[in-house]
Design a protein around this motif. Structure first.
Motif, PDB file in Angstrom:
ATOM      1  N   ASN A  54      12.275  26.860  74.653  1.00 25.42           N
ATOM      2  CA  ASN A  54      11.800  27.893  75.646  1.00 25.42           C
ATOM      3  C   ASN A  54      10.403  28.320  75.107  1.00 25.42           C
ATOM      4  N   GLY A  55       9.698  27.430  74.679  1.00 27.05           N
ATOM      5  CA  GLY A  55       8.178  27.534  74.542  1.00 27.05           C
ATOM      6  C   GLY A  55       7.963  28.489  73.058  1.00 27.05           C
ATOM      7  N   GLY A  56       8.784  28.779  72.266  1.00 23.17           N
ATOM      8  CA  GLY A  56       8.293  29.231  71.053  1.00 23.17           C
ATOM      9  C   GLY A  56       7.451  28.326  70.129  1.00 23.17           C
ATOM     10  N   ASN A  57       7.575  26.974  70.351  1.00 25.12           N
ATOM     11  CA  ASN A  57       6.993  26.162  69.544  1.00 25.12           C
ATOM     12  C   ASN A  57       6.883  26.318  68.143  1.00 25.12           C
ATOM     13  N   VAL A  58       7.798  26.911  67.636  1.00 25.59           N
ATOM     14  CA  VAL A  58       8.028  26.821  66.175  1.00 25.59           C
ATOM     15  C   VAL A  58       7.997  25.438  65.331  1.00 25.59           C
ATOM     16  N   VAL A  96       3.761  15.773  58.888  1.00 25.30           N
ATOM     17  CA  VAL A  96       2.692  16.884  59.162  1.00 25.30           C
ATOM     18  C   VAL A  96       2.776  17.658  60.333  1.00 25.30           C
ATOM     19  N   HIS A  97       2.623  18.812  60.326  1.00 24.58           N
ATOM     20  CA  HIS A  97       2.799  19.711  61.704  1.00 24.58           C
ATOM     21  C   HIS A  97       2.142  20.998  61.697  1.00 24.58           C
ATOM     22  N   ASP A  98       1.966  21.787  62.693  1.00 25.78           N
ATOM     23  CA  ASP A  98       1.527  23.182  62.783  1.00 25.78           C
ATOM     24  C   ASP A  98       2.508  23.798  63.292  1.00 25.78           C
ATOM     25  N   LEU A  99       2.487  25.295  63.352  1.00 25.86           N
ATOM     26  CA  LEU A  99       3.476  26.202  63.748  1.00 25.86           C
ATOM     27  C   LEU A  99       3.024  26.843  64.962  1.00 25.86           C
ATOM     28  N   GLY A 100       3.634  26.724  66.212  1.00 25.32           N
ATOM     29  CA  GLY A 100       3.318  27.700  67.264  1.00 25.32           C
ATOM     30  C   GLY A 100       2.119  27.380  67.977  1.00 25.32           C
ATOM     31  N   THR A 101       1.618  26.322  67.963  1.00 23.76           N
ATOM     32  CA  THR A 101       0.568  26.048  68.831  1.00 23.76           C
ATOM     33  C   THR A 101       0.893  25.868  70.047  1.00 23.76           C
ATOM     34  N   GLY A 102      -0.158  26.199  71.225  1.00 25.39           N
ATOM     35  CA  GLY A 102       0.381  26.105  72.443  1.00 25.39           C
ATOM     36  C   GLY A 102      -0.545  24.616  72.873  1.00 25.39           C
ATOM     37  N   GLY A 103      -0.677  24.616  74.158  1.00 23.30           N
ATOM     38  CA  GLY A 103      -1.396  23.323  74.811  1.00 23.30           C
ATOM     39  C   GLY A 103      -0.754  22.130  74.027  1.00 23.30           C
ATOM     40  N   ASN A 104      -1.806  21.302  73.608  1.00 26.30           N
ATOM     41  CA  ASN A 104      -1.528  19.897  73.101  1.00 26.30           C
ATOM     42  C   ASN A 104      -0.293  20.206  71.899  1.00 26.30           C
ATOM     43  N   PRO A 105       0.435  19.305  71.800  1.00 25.71           N
ATOM     44  CA  PRO A 105       1.152  19.357  70.253  1.00 25.71           C
ATOM     45  C   PRO A 105      -0.023  19.158  69.460  1.00 25.71           C
ATOM     46  N   SER A 106       0.397  19.319  68.167  1.00 26.81           N
ATOM     47  CA  SER A 106      -0.645  19.107  66.946  1.00 26.81           C
ATOM     48  C   SER A 106      -0.125  18.258  65.809  1.00 26.81           C
ATOM     49  N   LEU A 107      -0.860  17.350  65.416  1.00 30.37           N
ATOM     50  CA  LEU A 107      -0.414  16.410  64.095  1.00 30.37           C
ATOM     51  C   LEU A 107       0.713  15.562  64.567  1.00 30.37           C
ATOM     52  N   GLY A 108       1.544  15.506  63.710  1.00 33.43           N
ATOM     53  CA  GLY A 108       2.800  14.723  63.904  1.00 33.43           C
ATOM     54  C   GLY A 108       2.246  13.250  63.545  1.00 33.43           C
ATOM     55  N   ASN A 109       1.624  13.076  62.499  1.00 29.57           N
ATOM     56  CA  ASN A 109       0.919  11.708  62.372  1.00 29.57           C
ATOM     57  C   ASN A 109       2.092  11.009  61.469  1.00 29.57           C
ATOM     58  N   PHE A 110       1.806   9.514  61.589  1.00 25.60           N
ATOM     59  CA  PHE A 110       2.688   8.516  60.743  1.00 25.60           C
ATOM     60  C   PHE A 110       4.106   8.770  60.565  1.00 25.60           C
ATOM     61  N   PRO A 111       4.742   8.907  61.970  1.00 22.40           N
ATOM     62  CA  PRO A 111       6.134   8.803  61.918  1.00 22.40           C
ATOM     63  C   PRO A 111       6.866   7.849  61.240  1.00 22.40           C
ATOM     64  N   LEU A 112       7.960   7.946  60.851  1.00 21.47           N
ATOM     65  CA  LEU A 112       8.749   6.727  60.404  1.00 21.47           C
ATOM     66  C   LEU A 112       9.826   6.626  61.306  1.00 21.47           C
ATOM     67  N   PHE A 113      10.421   5.799  61.587  1.00 23.82           N
ATOM     68  CA  PHE A 113      11.613   5.591  62.483  1.00 23.82           C
ATOM     69  C   PHE A 113      12.728   4.515  61.972  1.00 23.82           C
ATOM     70  N   PRO A 114      13.918   5.122  61.749  1.00 16.79           N
ATOM     71  CA  PRO A 114      14.932   4.201  61.037  1.00 16.79           C
ATOM     72  C   PRO A 114      15.797   3.645  62.204  1.00 16.79           C
ATOM     73  N   GLN A 115      16.251   2.333  62.092  1.00 20.72           N
ATOM     74  CA  GLN A 115      17.250   2.007  63.187  1.00 20.72           C
ATOM     75  C   GLN A 115      18.054   0.747  62.323  1.00 20.72           C
ATOM     76  N   VAL A 116      19.301   0.496  63.230  1.00 23.73           N
ATOM     77  CA  VAL A 116      19.934  -0.861  62.744  1.00 23.73           C
ATOM     78  C   VAL A 116      19.624  -1.799  63.977  1.00 23.73           C
ATOM     79  N   CYS A 117      18.947  -2.874  63.606  1.00 25.10           N
ATOM     80  CA  CYS A 117      19.023  -3.763  64.647  1.00 25.10           C
ATOM     81  C   CYS A 117      20.064  -4.671  65.042  1.00 25.10           C
ATOM     82  N   PRO A 118      20.394  -4.851  66.379  1.00 23.12           N
ATOM     83  CA  PRO A 118      21.569  -5.635  66.426  1.00 23.12           C
ATOM     84  C   PRO A 118      21.350  -7.104  65.822  1.00 23.12           C
ATOM     85  N   GLN A 119      22.453  -7.991  65.087  1.00 23.08           N
ATOM     86  CA  GLN A 119      22.375  -9.073  64.709  1.00 23.08           C
ATOM     87  C   GLN A 119      22.175 -10.021  65.827  1.00 23.08           C
TER      88      GLN A 119
END
Ligand SMILES: *[C@@H]1O[C@H](CO)[C@@H](O)[C@H](O)[C@H]1NC(C)=O
Ligand SMILES: *[C@@H]1O[C@H](CO)[C@@H](O)[C@H](O)[C@H]1NC(C)=O
Ligand SMILES: *[C@@H]1O[C@H](CO)[C@@H](O)[C@H](O)[C@H]1NC(C)=O
Ligand SMILES: *[C@@H]1O[C@H](CO)[C@@H](O)[C@H](O)[C@H]1NC(C)=O
Ligand SMILES: *[C@@H]1O[C@H](CO)[C@@H](O)[C@H](O)[C@H]1NC(C)=O
Ligand SMILES: *[C@@H]1O[C@H](CO)[C@@H](O)[C@H](O)[C@H]1NC(C)=O
Ligand SMILES: *[C@@H]1O[C@H](CO)[C@@H](O)[C@H](O)[C@H]1NC(C)=O
Ligand SMILES: *[C@@H]1O[C@H](CO)[C@@H](O)[C@H](O)[C@H]1NC(C)=O
Length: 780
Positions: A54-58, A96-119
């Motif tokens: 609801n827009g708190g962007n925390v 890396v993140h910021d708290l409560g910024t409006g407008g564009n999202p901030s930072l969020g660099n270099f995400p890791l994403f884990p998954q199990v790929c089908p055989q």
């Protein structure tokens, strides 16, 4: 505010409040234990998910106070703070993140994403999903655990993730589902939250699977670019194979990759990946270090702060939790029967206020002054009102470091910033000649070429006409040439704060000059202006209006830019007021409210304007400019009405729920508003004034981080947690009667004791003219 767009210069109030602290700096540490009512662990009451939809962007993830490392899940929904409880999909986990910024999202660099790929047969690693749009699964709604120092969530893919952090490094634990078929894979994506990446490099070590790299990104607000570096080590399994990926294809050769923006700034999704075998307990640990200096420094942070990744998880969580307990230790309360939800709003508000600005000491690639360096001020035009005043009380040492750091930015960049993030503000080359000027005098006298980020625009007119004109002619600098009404009001208050500072320094000539300019707001008061809502006259006469350079009035409907009309920002519907209406800005004269009251026709008229404003839909509690209007009844000698008004907003609009903030938290501003409300004190930023209202708890104590003295605010003679009795009958300070409806900062630095007697009926306390807050400029 809902949109992070440049406002006008409003740094002075903040600076004024803070400069006074510098002289108090000493090395006194506090060794109290933060405690709630019943003495149990305060962290239990902190709910990082307040405002997570609801827009708190925390920022709902794990972090230490003011730390750089802030791991949390990134989602594809409301992702300004990374994660939201909006049921959207998880695109990865970044640190890396910021708290409560409006407008564009901030930072969020270099995400890791884990998954199990089908055989798979021939496909090999290409049975995995690489692009965000392909790979992102929903999270399991009930699986989210957010507490200070730890964030955990389960994906519908069956992968469970939890994360914690040190100062500059994050530690992730990914638990993969059993019987998933293929081997677990973790990819690193070079895409930040708002796809600002310019060029970037990654490499993977074929034997250890270690990932290293860097990228150039843009700040989500401001000019310029910044480079960030990372270093990831995995523990808990054998490396099967690894390589890089581009778009939705991956291979085991080459082992490194460089991407840039191509023709038409074309953006490509890319990164590297590692597949694992023989995981102990199906669990993989990933340790990520971060740095703005170098990849080596990122690796170094990780190795020194988290030396034993497999066993350090619980250690980090408890160290982080201890760091929070220590930070909160100067504060203690006796709730007196106030609800646990309200206590959660209170402690969570304090907690969020200490997430940003971020301590980047040793991480500034542009200069190293040997003093603490803070960044992620996003943005000071909001944070000066209540967030920084709250830190001034609760963490004066940190606050002083922040002020010093702002002055250091001035020294090296030539301007005090409005907004400063990821080492970026404005670009400015002419700073050498200017650095000898006092930072704030320069701000008042010299117009920067680009005044959207720093300084003031329209200074030529301000000096010659004594207002910012509608459709100003301003060949000196460039910025969005709107907001003539709000800028006139703000520049007048800036000049008042500058005058106050000059007075404190004994510079009478400087005082005279700026105190005169601080009355300029009167030049745009149009005494016959009326205001109607859908054709119905509101009955009030006299409003601010835009004025052309030739002195002729322009026109802006006083309700424009309110919730009853259209939204206005710099880019959307730019207007003569910024993100709020003339109805809102009519109350923004903190230096001369008594004069304003006279212009409006006296106390009764002023009160009925405030009442109408708050009950007609014109007031927007989701945006910071409204905060002080809740309390302005004090200036008309009716402090009881301020408390009553406050109770119409707390707790109804500030609750212990995921959607419990009315708007963007703006670096903790919404939280700080609640905290001050509950304390029964409201700061007038830039003045040594706190307005006194009825506290929501029976007792609050704050030990000052420099003087070591403890301030106490206590309700005596019966506290009613049902809040039928919220009218102040009498107040004593250190045992002596206190008739003024305001108090000064010495309450905190000297450790005064304020005792308040409440009752059901409005009393005569604080109503006499001499008991109102200062709001008069002598001689005007
Ligand atoms: C998860 O929560 C979101 C937001 O409240 C809701 O839209 C969605 O339907 C929920 N999903 C499930 C599976 O309950
Ligand atoms: C990377 O991008 C930045 C910003 O666009 C640019 O200044 C820099 O020269 C680029 N570096 C390389 C090696 O291309
Ligand atoms: C990023 O990493 C690449 C590859 O190691 C290196 O050539 C480049 O200089 C680095 N960029 C910065 C800004 O450090
Ligand atoms: C695996 O889980 C068991 C049971 O919880 C635990 O005793 C053991 O230490 C774990 N092994 C590793 C390597 O974490
Ligand atoms: C910021 O970090 C520096 C370096 O670690 C430290 O000296 C300083 O005390 C920190 N400031 C706060 C408020 O924690
Ligand atoms: C305007 O006033 C009329 C008459 O009092 C009332 O019926 C109508 O609802 C009002 N309209 C608005 C938008 O308040
Ligand atoms: C002042 O300037 C405005 C805008 O150009 C114009 O509409 C108005 O007629 C001028 N007033 C006078 C008295 O010239
Ligand atoms: C509320 O105030 C009234 C006096 O106005 C007093 O008689 C009553 O005891 C108070 N109630 C509580 C719960 O303190």
């Amino acid at each position: 505010m809902p949109n992070s767009t440049p406002h006008s210069a409003f740094r002075l109030p903040l600076l004024l409040l803070l400069l006074s602290l510098l002289s108090l700096l000493a090395n006194i540490s506090t060794a109290l234990a933060a405690h709630a009512d019943d003495g149990d662990d305060i962290l239990r009451l902190i709910n990082p998910l307040i405002g997570s939809t609801n827009g708190g962007n925390v920022f709902a993830g794990a972090t230490r106070p003011y730390a750089l490392a802030k791991p949390v899940a990134n989602v594809d929904g409301q992702n300004t703070g990374g994660f939201a409880t909006d049921g959207s999909k998880v695109t990865g986990f970044s640190a890396v993140h910021d708290l409560g910024t409006g407008g564009n999202p901030s930072l969020g660099n270099f995400p890791l994403f884990p998954q199990v790929c089908p055989q798979s047969g021939d496909d090999g690693v290409n049975s995995c999903q690489f692009r965000i749009g392909d790979r992102a699964p929903h999270y399991v709604n009930d699986s989210v655990v957010a507490e200070p120092g730890r964030f955990a969530v389960e994906l519908v893919s069956g992968v469970k993730a939890q994360m914690t952090s040190s100062e500059h490094a994050a530690l992730y634990r990914f638990e993969f589902p059993t019987g998933g078929g293929g081997d677990p894979l973790v990819l690193l994506d070079l895409t930040d939250l708002w796809q600002s990446r310019q060029n970037a490099s990654v490499s993977v070590d074929a034997f250890t699977g270690q990932l290293k790299g860097n990228g150039t990104f843009l700040p989500s607000f401001g000019a310029g670019s910044y480079v960030m570096h990372f270093c990831v080590d995995f523990h808990g399994g054998d490396v099967r194979d690894n390589g890089v990926w581009v778009n939705n294809r991956a291979g085991t050769e080459p082992k490194s990759l460089y991407v840039t923006r191509g023709f038409n700034l074309f953006f490509v999704e890319a990164g590297d990946w590692v597949r694992f075998q023989n995981l102990a307990n199906n669990t993989l640990t990933a340790r990520m270090g971060l740095s703005f200096i170098s990849t080596e420094q990122a690796c170094n942070h990780a190795a020194t702060e988290i030396p034993k990744p497999l066993t350090d998880f619980d250690r980090l969580v408890s160290e982080t939790q201890d760091a929070w307990r220590q930070k909160l230790s100067p504060i203690s309360i006796k709730a007196g029967g106030a609800s646990e939800d309200l206590q959660s709003s209170f402690w969570s508000g304090i907690y969020r206020g200490m997430i940003s600005p971020q301590n980047y000491t040793g991480e500034n690639p542009h200069w190293d002054s040997g003093i603490p360096y803070f960044d992620s001020y996003y943005c000071i035009w909001d944070a000066f009102r209540v967030q920084h005043p709250l830190l001034t009380i609760l963490d004066p040492v940190a606050q002083s470091q922040m002020v010093n750091s702002l002055l250091d930015i001035y020294k090296h960049e030539g301007w005090l910033p409005d907004c400063h993030m990821s080492m970026c503000s404005g670009l400015d080359t002419g700073w050498l000649e200017r650095r000898r000027r006092a930072a704030i005098i320069q701000d008042a006298e010299v117009e920067p070429l680009e005044w959207s980020y720093q300084g003031r625009g329209g200074l030529q007119s301000w000096k010659s006409l004594d207002y910012i004109p509608y459709l100003d002619f301003d060949p000196l600098g460039f910025g969005t040439n709107s907001r003539s009404v709000s800028r006139t009001l703000e520049y007048a208050y800036n000049d008042y704060c500058l005058a106050t500072l000059a007075q404190g320094l004994g510079k009478a000539d400087v005082y005279d000059k700026y105190i005169q300019r601080s009355t300029n707001w009167r030049n745009i008061w149009k005494e016959d202006q009326t205001s109607a809502i859908q054709g119905n006259d509101t009955g009030f006469k006299g409003f601010f209006q835009p004025k052309y350079m030739n002195g002729t009035w322009g026109y802006q409907d006083p309700i424009a830019c309110s919730a009853l009309a259209d939204f206005c920002s710099l880019t959307t519907n730019p207007s003569e007021t910024f993100e709020a209406s003339i109805w809102q800005y009519q109350f923004l004269v903190p230096q001369q409210i008594s004069t304003l009251i006279s212009l409006m026709g006296g106390d009764e008229e002023f009160i009925s304007r405030l009442d109408f404003f708050h009950t007609s839909g014109l007031a927007d509690i989701s945006n910071e400019p409204v905060f002080s209007t809740v309390y302005l009844y004090h200036y008309a000698g009716r402090p009881a009405l301020s408390t009553k008004r406050l109770h119409t907003y707390i707790p109804s609009r500030f609750r212990n729920t995921n959607d419990g903030l009315p708007g963007n938290d703006d670096s903790g501003s919404m939280g700080a508003f609640v905290v001050f409300g509950i304390m029964g004190l409201f700061p007038i930023a830039g003045q040594n004034v706190y307005l006194i209202s009825a506290p929501f708890f029976e007792e609050l104590r704050v030990t000052h981080g420099v003087t070591g003295k403890t301030a106490t605010v206590r309700v005596v003679g019966g506290f009613d947690p049902a809040y039928a009795n919220v009218s102040i009958q009498s107040v004593t300070v250190n045992g002596e009667p206190w008739t003024r409806n305001w108090i000064t900062h010495e309450l905190f630095t000297e450790g005064w004791t304020m005792e308040i007697t409440l009752g059901a009926e409005e009393s005569a306390w604080g109503t006499r003219p001499e008991d109102r807050p200062p709001s008069r400029i002598s001689g005007s």
